[in-house]
Design a protein around this motif. Sequence first.
Motif, PDB file in Angstrom:
ATOM      1  N   GLY A 446      -0.446  13.828  -1.952  1.00 27.02           N
ATOM      2  CA  GLY A 446       0.478  14.503  -1.044  1.00 27.02           C
ATOM      3  C   GLY A 446      -0.133  14.551   0.343  1.00 27.02           C
ATOM      4  N   HIS A 447      -0.171  15.747   0.937  1.00 32.32           N
ATOM      5  CA  HIS A 447      -0.917  16.043   2.155  1.00 32.32           C
ATOM      6  C   HIS A 447      -0.242  15.571   3.442  1.00 32.32           C
ATOM      7  CE1 HIS A 447      -4.301  17.088   4.646  1.00 32.32           C
ATOM      8  NE2 HIS A 447      -4.512  15.837   5.019  1.00 32.32           N
ATOM      9  N   LEU A 448       0.373  14.394   3.444  1.00 35.35           N
ATOM     10  CA  LEU A 448       0.908  13.844   4.686  1.00 35.35           C
ATOM     11  C   LEU A 448       2.276  14.418   5.050  1.00 35.35           C
ATOM     12  CD1 LEU A 448       0.005  10.051   4.217  1.00 35.35           C
ATOM     13  CD2 LEU A 448      -1.332  11.855   5.337  1.00 35.35           C
ATOM     14  N   HIS A 449       2.946  15.052   4.113  1.00 39.75           N
ATOM     15  CA  HIS A 449       4.289  15.623   4.305  1.00 39.75           C
ATOM     16  C   HIS A 449       5.357  14.560   4.500  1.00 39.75           C
ATOM     17  CE1 HIS A 449       2.829  19.916   5.568  1.00 39.75           C
ATOM     18  NE2 HIS A 449       2.209  19.464   4.483  1.00 39.75           N
ATOM     19  N   VAL A 450       5.017  13.310   4.365  1.00 41.89           N
ATOM     20  CA  VAL A 450       5.983  12.211   4.415  1.00 41.89           C
ATOM     21  C   VAL A 450       5.656  11.243   3.283  1.00 41.89           C
ATOM     22  CG1 VAL A 450       6.470  12.341   6.888  1.00 41.89           C
ATOM     23  CG2 VAL A 450       4.553  10.957   6.072  1.00 41.89           C
ATOM     24  N   GLN A 451       6.669  10.526   2.819  1.00 41.52           N
ATOM     25  CA  GLN A 451       6.465   9.585   1.718  1.00 41.52           C
ATOM     26  C   GLN A 451       5.720   8.352   2.191  1.00 41.52           C
ATOM     27  OE1 GLN A 451      10.059   8.488  -0.383  1.00 41.52           O
ATOM     28  NE2 GLN A 451       9.180   6.546  -1.062  1.00 41.52           N
ATOM     29  N   ARG A 452       4.775   7.891   1.361  1.00 34.98           N
ATOM     30  CA  ARG A 452       4.072   6.638   1.576  1.00 34.98           C
ATOM     31  C   ARG A 452       4.064   5.884   0.254  1.00 34.98           C
ATOM     32  NH1 ARG A 452       4.846   7.593   6.073  1.00 34.98           N
ATOM     33  NH2 ARG A 452       3.394   7.781   7.846  1.00 34.98           N
ATOM     34  N   GLY A 453       4.626   4.672   0.243  1.00 35.97           N
ATOM     35  CA  GLY A 453       4.646   3.890  -0.969  1.00 35.97           C
ATOM     36  C   GLY A 453       5.981   4.005  -1.683  1.00 35.97           C
ATOM     37  N   PRO A 454       6.036   3.474  -2.902  1.00 38.43           N
ATOM     38  CA  PRO A 454       4.894   2.998  -3.687  1.00 38.43           C
ATOM     39  C   PRO A 454       4.410   1.618  -3.230  1.00 38.43           C
ATOM     40  CG  PRO A 454       6.941   2.683  -4.899  1.00 38.43           C
ATOM     41  CD  PRO A 454       7.309   3.423  -3.659  1.00 38.43           C
ATOM     42  N   THR A 455       3.093   1.457  -3.239  1.00 40.03           N
ATOM     43  CA  THR A 455       2.467   0.183  -2.920  1.00 40.03           C
ATOM     44  C   THR A 455       1.560  -0.206  -4.078  1.00 40.03           C
ATOM     45  OG1 THR A 455       0.654   1.312  -1.777  1.00 40.03           O
ATOM     46  CG2 THR A 455       2.533   0.619  -0.438  1.00 40.03           C
ATOM     47  N   VAL A 456       1.300  -1.510  -4.216  1.00 42.11           N
ATOM     48  CA  VAL A 456       0.488  -1.998  -5.319  1.00 42.11           C
ATOM     49  C   VAL A 456      -0.715  -2.777  -4.776  1.00 42.11           C
ATOM     50  CG1 VAL A 456       1.805  -4.146  -5.587  1.00 42.11           C
ATOM     51  CG2 VAL A 456       0.531  -3.231  -7.533  1.00 42.11           C
ATOM     52  N   GLN A 457      -1.843  -2.585  -5.441  1.00 41.05           N
ATOM     53  CA  GLN A 457      -3.045  -3.340  -5.146  1.00 41.05           C
ATOM     54  C   GLN A 457      -3.475  -4.078  -6.414  1.00 41.05           C
ATOM     55  OE1 GLN A 457      -5.031   0.349  -3.149  1.00 41.05           O
ATOM     56  NE2 GLN A 457      -6.162  -1.428  -2.381  1.00 41.05           N
ATOM     57  N   VAL A 458      -3.981  -5.303  -6.248  1.00 45.66           N
ATOM     58  CA  VAL A 458      -4.449  -6.103  -7.372  1.00 45.66           C
ATOM     59  C   VAL A 458      -5.946  -6.299  -7.230  1.00 45.66           C
ATOM     60  CG1 VAL A 458      -4.218  -8.266  -8.634  1.00 45.66           C
ATOM     61  CG2 VAL A 458      -2.213  -7.266  -7.498  1.00 45.66           C
ATOM     62  N   ALA A 459      -6.699  -5.836  -8.252  1.00 45.56           N
ATOM     63  CA  ALA A 459      -8.152  -5.966  -8.223  1.00 45.56           C
ATOM     64  C   ALA A 459      -8.566  -7.395  -8.562  1.00 45.56           C
ATOM     65  CB  ALA A 459      -8.773  -4.980  -9.206  1.00 45.56           C
ATOM     66  N   GLU A 460      -9.842  -7.640  -8.460  1.00 38.70           N
ATOM     67  CA  GLU A 460     -10.356  -8.991  -8.723  1.00 38.70           C
ATOM     68  C   GLU A 460     -10.101  -9.420 -10.159  1.00 38.70           C
ATOM     69  OE1 GLU A 460     -14.434  -9.078  -7.653  1.00 38.70           O
ATOM     70  OE2 GLU A 460     -14.071  -8.846  -5.490  1.00 38.70           O
ATOM     71  N   ASP A 461     -10.081  -8.464 -11.091  1.00 43.25           N
ATOM     72  CA  ASP A 461      -9.834  -8.817 -12.493  1.00 43.25           C
ATOM     73  C   ASP A 461      -8.341  -8.926 -12.810  1.00 43.25           C
ATOM     74  OD1 ASP A 461      -9.073  -6.212 -12.354  1.00 43.25           O
ATOM     75  OD2 ASP A 461     -10.393  -5.487 -13.954  1.00 43.25           O
ATOM     76  N   GLY A 462      -7.501  -8.764 -11.794  1.00 41.66           N
ATOM     77  CA  GLY A 462      -6.062  -8.916 -11.973  1.00 41.66           C
ATOM     78  C   GLY A 462      -5.323  -7.641 -12.332  1.00 41.66           C
ATOM     79  N   ARG A 463      -6.026  -6.511 -12.534  1.00 43.58           N
ATOM     80  CA  ARG A 463      -5.343  -5.275 -12.897  1.00 43.58           C
ATOM     81  C   ARG A 463      -4.677  -4.671 -11.676  1.00 43.58           C
ATOM     82  NH1 ARG A 463      -7.662  -0.085 -16.385  1.00 43.58           N
ATOM     83  NH2 ARG A 463      -5.697   1.101 -16.327  1.00 43.58           N
ATOM     84  N   ARG A 464      -3.459  -4.190 -11.871  1.00 43.86           N
ATOM     85  CA  ARG A 464      -2.644  -3.642 -10.787  1.00 43.86           C
ATOM     86  C   ARG A 464      -2.742  -2.122 -10.760  1.00 43.86           C
ATOM     87  NH1 ARG A 464       2.145  -6.313  -9.530  1.00 43.86           N
ATOM     88  NH2 ARG A 464       3.326  -4.420 -10.072  1.00 43.86           N
ATOM     89  N   LEU A 527       6.817  -4.518  -8.557  1.00 43.22           N
ATOM     90  CA  LEU A 527       6.170  -4.410  -7.251  1.00 43.22           C
ATOM     91  C   LEU A 527       5.191  -5.562  -7.063  1.00 43.22           C
ATOM     92  CD1 LEU A 527       5.379  -0.582  -6.968  1.00 43.22           C
ATOM     93  CD2 LEU A 527       7.121  -1.863  -5.728  1.00 43.22           C
ATOM     94  N   THR A 528       5.152  -6.069  -5.858  1.00 42.40           N
ATOM     95  CA  THR A 528       4.208  -7.150  -5.539  1.00 42.40           C
ATOM     96  C   THR A 528       3.266  -6.685  -4.447  1.00 42.40           C
ATOM     97  OG1 THR A 528       5.769  -8.079  -3.938  1.00 42.40           O
ATOM     98  CG2 THR A 528       5.838  -8.952  -6.192  1.00 42.40           C
ATOM     99  N   ALA A 529       2.043  -7.159  -4.552  1.00 43.14           N
ATOM    100  CA  ALA A 529       1.056  -6.804  -3.545  1.00 43.14           C
ATOM    101  C   ALA A 529       1.391  -7.506  -2.249  1.00 43.14           C
ATOM    102  CB  ALA A 529      -0.338  -7.194  -4.017  1.00 43.14           C
ATOM    103  N   PRO A 530       1.191  -6.838  -1.130  1.00 43.90           N
ATOM    104  CA  PRO A 530       1.471  -7.484   0.156  1.00 43.90           C
ATOM    105  C   PRO A 530       0.553  -8.688   0.373  1.00 43.90           C
ATOM    106  CG  PRO A 530       0.270  -5.434   0.487  1.00 43.90           C
ATOM    107  CD  PRO A 530       0.656  -5.473  -0.960  1.00 43.90           C
ATOM    108  N   THR A 531       1.122  -9.732   0.918  1.00 45.28           N
ATOM    109  CA  THR A 531       0.333 -10.924   1.211  1.00 45.28           C
ATOM    110  C   THR A 531      -0.512 -10.662   2.442  1.00 45.28           C
ATOM    111  OG1 THR A 531       2.081 -12.312   0.320  1.00 45.28           O
ATOM    112  CG2 THR A 531       0.429 -13.387   1.725  1.00 45.28           C
TER     113      THR A 531
END
Length: 548
Positions: A446-464, A527-531
């Motif tokens: 929370g904290h920001l008082h505005v919505q952020r996301g949902p966003t996705v990150q992909v780690a080196e092992d492929g886990r999202r 969801l796709t990770a941003p290029t």
Amino acid sequence: MPSPNESTASGPTPVRRRPRRWLLAAVVALVGLAVACVVGMTLFTHAHRTVLVGAHSGTVTPTFDGHATLDFGSVLPKVRMAVDQPFDLGVSIDLGDTEADSLNELVARDAVIASQPEAEIAQISSVVRDIAITSALRGLGAGLVVAILLVAVWMLVGQRRRSEVAERVRSAVRRKRPQRAVIALGLASVLALVLLTWPEPPEETVADVRWRPIGQVYPEIADEVADVDLAGIEVSSGSATDASRSIVESAITTYDTSVKFYGALADRVPEIADQLRQPEDGEVVAVLVSDRHDNVGMDPVVKAVSDEVGASLLIDAGDDTSTGGSWEGFSIRSLADQFRDMPVVAVAGNHDEGPYIADQMEDEGFTVLDGEPVDVEGIRFIGFSDPRSSGLTAGWSQGNTSIKQQGEELTTTSCEDGDVSTVVVHSPTTGDEVAASGCVDLVLSGHLHVQRGPTVQVAEDGRRTVSFTNASTGGAAFAFALGSKLRRQAQATLITYADGTPVGLQPVNFNPDGTIGVEPYVDLATLTAPTPTPTPTPTPTPTPTPTP
């Protein structure tokens, strides 16, 4: 000399029958019970308990006048309302100190809290019940002590001495000449009874309290807020009533506005039911709230949304208060009362400073995350309360822990555990490192008082890993949201889980104009990770050829 058991010339000694034991036990029990009742009732009617009532410290005293009476001091009139309780049981509440900066702010705050009174009523009922239980137990203790003393005296005196005393009494009665000791004993008993029942002197009062229906005292106010049921509410009439007319009018108007606005929001929730994604078989829905900042008016509204989808879990990302002060306990009580039928996973925010709010969350049965994985409703959580203290009072921190250190600990523990599904933190920054690690499925904040996301990150092992920041559920612009209506757009988010894994989320927005907006359901698998944008290669600047 013949023994007492032997016959004499005048005939055998008459056999004295001993009192039956059951009769003695009954007498002792009745005396003990009588003492217990008198002591218990005396303790109950004279008991006082200091508790937090709304935004005040207050002194609660049980009464038998059949009313709940609020005493605001000498500036404002007393208010009372009839309560339907056995034996005309009532309660008197003397409201004391608060941390409001002005009387008008205090009255406005009390009026909004009064529009959602369920949690405070439950609080007072619990206090009176605790007083009654404590008084009854102490009364029983006193009665038991008296019964034990009676039995002990009976046994210590012995059969022979009791027979002698009984014989002397019978002899004195036959002679009709009671001894002086008997007369003195009787007089002493009467004196003791008189002293015990001696009435207390009446309390001196400046004037008798005159109770009148609020509609008679303030007829113009009753007409303005005709939609609010003021029947049964009485105020004390007098100089304080006349002098505080404008303040009372402001309080009732604020109360009226709050009841209408948040009541209308809750009533409008069924209208958006067809826009809410319903869970499928085997799925669990959680409700995410954050940054309520004391706005208890939104609690029944969010609960109405959760009921529409059959939610079974509440996730609280912190900042339920504005300063973390003990007077703001009403905010946690309200949340606990509205969601009492489901488990709550929570962290404290940077404005919930000091240990009081986190401790109260635990007292209310919340699962407060402290850096170790826990399983709730089949979902494995981990999280931390915010270590900062940027509220309005003196600072506090969880030891010397910083946001960076918390992020490192969450990452290490989550990756070692291997089964953590959801991270709950207050600040998005705390969850950045664990989100990048790929060791968890979802990071909520929370904290920001505005919505952020949902966003996705992909780690080196492929886990999202999906990250989502919820806007203020209280509609707070800064650190304060309590008011008769929303100050800005508020938000709660529905999160769907399947087999302990998050599969989707859907934010619901509540607007200051009283409308409700439902955002489309987001399937997290889509969801796709941003290029990443490639960094342009700088063109080298040619070196100028020196002029010969």
